[in-house]
Scaffold this motif. Structure first.
Motif, short mmCIF file in Angstrom:
data_model
loop_
_atom_site.label_atom_id
_atom_site.label_comp_id
_atom_site.label_asym_id
_atom_site.label_seq_id
_atom_site.Cartn_x
_atom_site.Cartn_y
_atom_site.Cartn_z
N PRO A 14 0.81 -1.28 0.01
CA PRO A 14 -0.02 0.04 0.17
C PRO A 14 0.84 1.21 -0.17
O PRO A 14 1.94 1.14 0.38
CB PRO A 14 -0.82 -0.01 1.30
N ALA A 15 0.32 2.37 -0.61
CA ALA A 15 0.74 3.66 -0.52
C ALA A 15 -0.27 4.85 -0.78
O ALA A 15 -1.07 4.45 -1.19
CB ALA A 15 1.78 3.82 -1.76
N PHE A 16 0.25 5.69 0.00
CA PHE A 16 -0.69 6.86 -0.18
C PHE A 16 -0.27 7.82 -1.36
O PHE A 16 0.48 8.57 -1.62
CB PHE A 16 -0.61 7.93 1.46
N THR A 24 4.49 7.33 -14.78
CA THR A 24 4.97 7.81 -13.47
C THR A 24 4.02 7.37 -12.20
O THR A 24 2.84 7.34 -12.50
CB THR A 24 5.29 9.27 -13.47
N LEU A 25 4.51 7.51 -11.35
CA LEU A 25 3.79 7.35 -9.83
C LEU A 25 4.21 8.22 -8.92
O LEU A 25 5.49 8.40 -8.70
CB LEU A 25 3.62 5.97 -9.37
N SER A 26 3.26 9.12 -7.92
CA SER A 26 3.82 9.82 -6.97
C SER A 26 2.96 9.21 -5.69
O SER A 26 2.15 9.14 -5.82
CB SER A 26 3.58 11.15 -7.31
N PHE A 27 3.74 9.23 -4.52
CA PHE A 27 3.00 9.04 -3.53
C PHE A 27 3.93 9.48 -2.05
O PHE A 27 5.12 9.95 -2.47
CB PHE A 27 2.99 7.27 -3.19
N LEU A 28 3.48 9.53 -0.88
CA LEU A 28 4.22 10.06 0.15
C LEU A 28 5.07 9.19 0.40
O LEU A 28 5.00 7.71 0.64
CB LEU A 28 3.23 10.37 1.45
N ASP A 29 6.37 9.55 1.23
CA ASP A 29 7.41 8.65 1.50
C ASP A 29 7.15 8.24 2.96
O ASP A 29 6.39 9.12 3.75
CB ASP A 29 8.58 9.81 1.57
N ILE A 30 7.27 6.91 3.15
CA ILE A 30 6.77 6.34 4.39
C ILE A 30 7.77 6.69 5.47
O ILE A 30 7.72 6.58 6.63
CB ILE A 30 6.47 4.89 4.48
#
Length: 135
Positions: A14-16, A24-30
């Motif tokens: 899972p990712a935010f 491309t894909l962008s998500f919050l760094d955990i």
């Protein structure tokens, strides 16, 4: 070995997610350096900048700009860093091309990325000549 980012692209982890398109894909760094620290990745698992075809470099740059603009509008930071590491010596940990967008606020106590040095004009000219021989 499949990268953690490829597993995120596949939906195995899972990712935010903040933005996604075909390339491309962008998500919050955990493990964020700051509130709103985001990553932009190339969906194909390629290790570094020099491995990407031009159209993928462009796609990541455009997504980086789109997400950075949204971060600035939403979180109102005083500034932001865009950081992209190539190779372990440069701090790359996940060898799947990605860009960090790190919001910054005055007095946030995050470290500066480097300390400026000095070089003579002759030394600068010599370095420029070395690089220009390969462009």
């Amino acid at each position: 070995m499949i990268s953690v980012f490829t597993r995120i692209v596949r939906g195995e982890i899972p990712a935010f997610k903040l933005y996604e398109d075909d390339l491309t894909l962008s998500f919050l760094d955990i493990n964020p350096a700051a509130r709103g620290h985001a990553l932009v990745i190339a969906k194909p698992e390629l290790p570094g900048l020099l491995d990407l075809p031009p159209e993928l470099v462009s796609a990541v740059a455009l997504t980086t700009q789109r997400v950075a603009r949204a971060i600035v509008e939403a979180l109102k930071p005083d500034g932001f860093n865009v950081i992209q590491n190539n190779g372990a010596a440069a701090g790359q940990v996940v060898f799947h091309y990605h860009v960090h967008i790190i919001p910054r606020w005055e007095g946030d106590r995050l470290v500066k990325l480097w300390r400026s040095g000095t070089m003579s004009m002759d030394d600068l000219r010599a370095v420029a000549d070395e690089i220009l021989a390969h462009i």
